[in-house]
Design a protein around this motif. Structure first.
Motif, PDB file in Angstrom:
ATOM      1  N   TYR A 973      17.060 -23.274 -29.990  1.00 46.05           N
ATOM      2  CA  TYR A 973      17.031 -22.436 -28.785  1.00 46.05           C
ATOM      3  C   TYR A 973      16.115 -23.048 -27.724  1.00 46.05           C
ATOM      4  N   ARG A 998      18.129 -14.643 -20.713  1.00 48.08           N
ATOM      5  CA  ARG A 998      18.761 -14.206 -21.961  1.00 48.08           C
ATOM      6  C   ARG A 998      19.555 -15.344 -22.564  1.00 48.08           C
ATOM      7  N   ASN A1000      21.072 -15.099 -26.050  1.00 52.27           N
ATOM      8  CA  ASN A1000      22.201 -14.423 -26.695  1.00 52.27           C
ATOM      9  C   ASN A1000      21.874 -12.935 -26.793  1.00 52.27           C
ATOM     10  N   LYS A1001      22.601 -12.251 -27.598  1.00 54.25           N
ATOM     11  CA  LYS A1001      22.449 -10.806 -27.663  1.00 54.25           C
ATOM     12  C   LYS A1001      21.049 -10.373 -28.036  1.00 54.25           C
TER      13      LYS A1001
END
Length: 1020
Positions: A973, A998, A1000-1001
């Motif tokens: 990430y 952001r 991901n979720k």
């Protein structure tokens, strides 16, 4: 002070001893018995005088001096024969001469038959004697040079002026012994030869006892001081010593040995020039001719030319008190003294320079192959005991009580190797015993305050101002102290204040001699000063000096108390190290007056040393910015992800110096001052000069300083981190603890490999509960385990040789596991060690007290320690530093030079916090190549990105706290987010507003401003 006219009928006393001896200069000392009988001394007294002086150099002269002294004291039948006056003296001498003439004229056998023969022989004998004398004189005149005549006269001058320091009747405050009724011989001083000057030697001198010094260094006898090195005559001898140790006494003794021709090596010199450098006349000298001592009827121009012609060969210069020269004369290459010492002039002469250690550093550069460096070390404990026994006139009970007193107080005990201090302490203690006062003085100021009271009381009794039973004030500092009864009726305060003023002015100018102009107004020295007469023809005026320079510094402090606006500056202190003593006394005097130390003085105490100043400024800045640093770090982490106990390790320690400690001891309320308010202190022999870890400054720390540390730890709720280097320092520290009935503070001990072996016994006797921290930089596994087993209250331990810490036991019985209060552990692992890793697992298991673990590892395999995060354990913070050589793990290998790695400062650094399950690392790419695939579960991950010309912190975190991800995922990430940033044109405003993105979720990223990633761990 105006001198009193002495007439032929003036009644003489012992104070006129030198006058009488000068009148008897040409009297035959061999007739001392005849003189004594004529004076009125008993035969038994004369026999005792002869016995007392048997075996001394020139016993007839000593016996004669003793006779004269007893005559002036009116012993035996002196008063009946006639009071001592100059007229009576002339009558005695005349009677002895008449008897001698009568003996010459009257034959032993008065038979008439020999009378005519006698009168025939007598004229012939006289003629023969006259002829013989003429022949001798003619021969002498043909071989005697001007230098020989000068030397002969100098010997007379020295003999008359320098012998007084050995005479208890005139020298009531000798530098090498107290005043006794019996003859006090010169006390031989112990000297050692120093081959080289180094930080290590300086450190050793400051912490070692006299016996330890004598074991390490070659001891030198006085008669070997001038012994040549490799058959080559010495050109320079440096003799160092502390105030009162006997430096001036030694200088005078060497000169007198030349006078009496009792020293093999001194006899090689035709002329010895003794110079007391404290004299202003010498300090004005521009040429070596100005330094020569003028002698009547000697052509000094001829003497100077002769010395110059031979380039000083056969001349010995004894330069006493180099430290008492003004600073410019000690350091300027154009100074006549520096030229003489260097050999720029009179290069074939020999120089003995005697100085305090504080002023000796510029002289080290002049020590060459034909030079010696000596150090006067003072009394050993046995000699102190003998000294006290003598002082108390063989009263064993008093001597034992005195020993018990100083054995309990390292401050007093540390003074007693110094002869002058030994004399002062015996005097003060004797007064307390005499008055049945058991509240013995504790600080230097208290000791000198009482000593001054004793001296002043004796003086006032002699002057009939007070009676012997008069009770002196508790202290003598301000005018109000002198406003009581008899003291108020006299002019004592005015005289006392005047003494303090000249003491201050002299100390500021580094002057210790005061001439008649200071005493024009019938000024009385109040028993605090000695009055002396300089050599004839050179310095004919009388001059005065305080009994000792430390007493002058005490009086200078009294002046400052009464005139605080005259406090000197930090620059003054740097130029004149003797002002440190004045400052210490000043702080102590304020304590006696129940006054607090002002901010200006505190500034001088805290900032007196450039290196300490830089350190203090750094500490102050660090302390003031702690809150902002923590805030900044927290801004890097979302939702308070910073370790919640981050503040616990960042409070800095204040580095203590000897001056700070001595001021604290004189007035311990200094610990409440803002400069010391942090309550965490460090006592070390070294301090970092700069950011470079290889640059250190040596601090002069003594046993007394460790005693003070023990005292302030016992009396105050503080934490002290200290580094003892010898068992004597630990003993002194424990005595400081024992000086108070309870212990309120805590200590953290730092021990190094070079010193632990000789200290282990004393270390293990320190009270268990007060030791909360331990740093053991030693590979002595046995000693380390002993210490850890002893101190069950340890809360912090640092051990750089963790691989060796097996303590000959199975892991479950390791002494570290028995420490129920251990909160923090710092270790260093140099090799991949399964045992070390298993031991760490035990320390961090659930239920253990350990909360913070810091591991420094060397080698690729040790990354397995990071797997501790996967375990269920007690830790709240895990900090790991891994030293690496390159970004390519395949090139690291298994063999590492730790010092090399340290210098390169290439490290992978981690901080893991349990409170939010967050990991912070200084270099994401290095970690990625190093750790490979990792299943460690985290809630957040932070590292650093170079964005344009700035460094920003990037934090990857989950939006919901229960959600975790693998460390490997966080690394991915982070890389993705870094690539994303490269496509953006972010402004400075964007970077400063915690930009949130952001991923991901459940995963978010945020950037914020940052300091250098290599510094972030220092905040934890």
């Amino acid at each position: 002070m105006a001198s009193i006219m002495i007439t032929d009928t003036t009644v003489l006393d012992i104070t006129h001893l030198q006058l009488v001896l000068s009148k008897l200069k040409h009297f035959s000392k061999a007739k001392w018995k005849d003189f004594g009988l004529k004076c009125g001394l008993y035969h038994n007294t004369l026999e005792a005088i002869q016995a007392n002086n048997a075996g001394k150099p020139r016993p007839a002269e000593e016996c004669f001096r003793d006779c004269v002294a007893r005559w002036l004291r009116r012993e035996d039948n002196v008063n009946e024969e006639g009071e001592p006056t100059l007229q009576r003296l002339a009558d005695i001498v005349e009677n002895i001469k008449c008897e001698d003439n009568h003996k010459k004229l009257v034959p032993d056998t008065p038979a008439q038959n020999f009378t005519i023969l006698w009168w025939i022989i007598l004229p012939v004998s006289v003629v023969v004697a006259i002829i013989s004398i003429i022949v001798i004189l003619m021969h002498a005149s043909s071989s005697t040079t001007a230098i020989d005549e000068y030397a002969f006269e100098l010997r007379d001058e020295y003999n008359e002026n320098l012998t007084r320091f050995r005479d208890p009747d005139e020298n009531k405050f000798p530098a090498a012994g107290p005043s006794f009724h019996d003859y006090v011989p010169f006390i031989p001083l112990k000297l050692i030869k120093v081959e080289r000057h180094s930080t290590e030697n300086a450190e050793f001198f400051k912490k070692a006892s006299v016996e330890q010094i004598l074991e390490k260094f070659e001891s030198i006898e006085i008669h070997h001081i001038l012994k040549p090195l490799k058959d080559k005559q010495l050109r320079f001898v440096l003799i160092e010593g502390e105030p009162g140790i006997g430096k001036s006494t030694l200088a005078k003794e060497l000169t007198l040995r030349w006078v009496r021709q009792t020293d093999e090596y001194l006899n090689n010199f035709k002329v010895v020039i003794f110079i007391a450098l404290r004299h202003e006349t010498y300090q004005k000298a521009k040429t070596f001719e100005d330094l020569l001592i003028d002698v009547e009827d000697i052509n000094m121009t001829e003497i100077a030319l002769s010395i110059k012609k031979t380039k000083g060969a056969g001349v010995l210069w004894v330069l006493d008190g180099f430290d008492e020269l003004p600073h410019q004369l000690r350091s300027n290459s154009t100074s006549i003294f520096i030229k003489l010492i260097k050999g720029d002039i009179l290069r074939k002469s020999t120089k003995i320079v005697i100085t305090r250690h504080a002023a000796s550093f510029p002289l080290y550069t002049y020590l060459e192959h034909n030079s010696k460096s000596l150090y006067i070390v003072g009394f050993s404990p046995n000699e102190t005991r003998k000294y006290a026994t003598k002082y108390f006139e063989s009263n064993k009970t008093l001597a034992d009580e005195f020993q018990s007193y100083y054995n309990r107080n390292t401050m007093v005990e540390s003074m007693l190797y110094n002869p002058m201090n030994c004399f002062i302490m015996c005097t003060v203690f004797n007064d307390f015993i005499r008055t049945d006062n058991k509240k013995y003085p504790r600080t230097m100021t208290e000791i000198y305050n009482h000593y001054v009271c004793i001296l002043l009381k004796r003086h006032l009794i002699d002057k009939k101002v007070i009676e012997i039973r008069y009770k002196m004030p508790r202290h003598l500092i301000c005018k109000m102290d002198f406003s009581i009864s008899e003291l108020a009726q006299s002019s004592t305060w005015n005289q006392f204040y005047f003494l303090s003023e000249i003491a201050y002015n002299g100390s500021m100018r580094q002057e210790y001699i005061f001439k008649n102009e200071f005493h024009n107004l019938s000024m009385i020295t109040l028993g605090m000063m000695d009055t002396n007469i300089g050599f004839a023809g050179f310095d004919e005026d009388e001059f005065s000096s305080f009994i000792h320079t430390t007493l002058q510094e005490y009086f200078a402090a009294i002046y400052l108390v009464n005139n605080p606006d005259f406090m000197f500056t930090i620059e003054d202190l740097k130029q004149n190290s003797n002002l440190e003593v004045v400052l210490t006394f000043y702080v102590g005097l304020l304590k006696l007056l129940e006054r607090k130390v002002d901010n200006e003085t505190m500034n001088i105490i805290l900032n007196h040393d450039d290196d300490i100043l830089n350190y203090i400024e750094k500490v102050s800045k660090h302390h003031n910015e702690i809150d902002s640093h923590i805030t900044e770090i927290k801004n890097h982490l979302i939702n308070g992800m910073a370790c919640k106990d981050a503040e616990s390790d960042i409070t800095p320690y204040i580095q203590l110096t000897s001056l700070m400690l001595r001021c604290m001891y004189e007035q311990d309320s200094l610990l409440q001052n803002r400069g010391y308010i942090l309550k965490k202190y460090l006592l070390s022999h070294y301090i970092q000069r700069s950011k470079s870890k290889s640059t250190q400054v040596y601090l002069h720390i003594k046993d007394f300083d460790y005693f003070i540390c023990g005292y302030i730890v016992a009396t105050h709720n503080i934490t002290l981190q200290f580094e003892p280097f010898s068992s004597s320092e630990i003993i002194a520290f424990k005595k400081g603890l024992q000086s108070h009935p309870s212990v309120n503070g805590k200590i953290k001990i730092r021990i190094y490999n070079t010193s632990i072996e000789g200290m282990i016994t004393e270390l293990l006797t320190i009270p268990i509960d007060m030791v909360t921290g331990l740093q053991l930089a030693t590979n002595d596994n046995v000693s380390a385990c002993q210490i850890i087993s002893k101190f069950s209250s340890l809360q912090e331990i640092t051990f750089p040789f963790f691989n060796n810490l097996h303590c000959n036991s199975v892991i479950s019985k390791h002494p570290l596991l028995k420490l129920k209060k251990l909160k923090k552990l710092i270790v260093r692992i140099e090799k991949a060690s399964k045992n070390a890793f298993e031991l760490l697992k035990q320390f961090t298991a659930r239920g253990q007290p350990l909360k913070r673990l810091h591991i420094c590892v060397v080698g690729a395999e040790n990354i397995q320690i990071l797997n501790l995060i996967e375990m269920q354990f007690s830790l709240e913070v895990l900090r790991i530093e891994v030293s690496v050589l390159s970004l390519n793990p395949r090139s690291w290998g298994l063999a590492f030079n730790f010092q090399y790695l340290k210098e390169l400062n290439v490290k992978l650094k981690f901080i893991w916090c349990k409170s939010n399950n967050s990991l912070k690392v200084n270099d994401n790419e290095l970690l990625a190549e190093y750790i490979g695939v990792s299943k460690i579960q985290l809630n957040s991950y932070t590292s650093f990105i170079h964005y344009r010309d700035r460094i920003v912190a990037a934090t990857i975190y989950s939006s919901s706290e229960p959600v975790t991800s693998d460390l490997s995922d966080f690394i991915k990430y982070f890389r993705s987010y870094r690539s994303f940033l490269k496509t953006k044109r972010l402004t400075a405003k964007d970077l400063n507003r915690n930009l949130k993105t952001r991923i991901n979720k459940f995963i978010y990223a945020m950037i914020s401003p940052s300091t250098d990633q290599n510094q972030f761990v220092s905040f934890f």
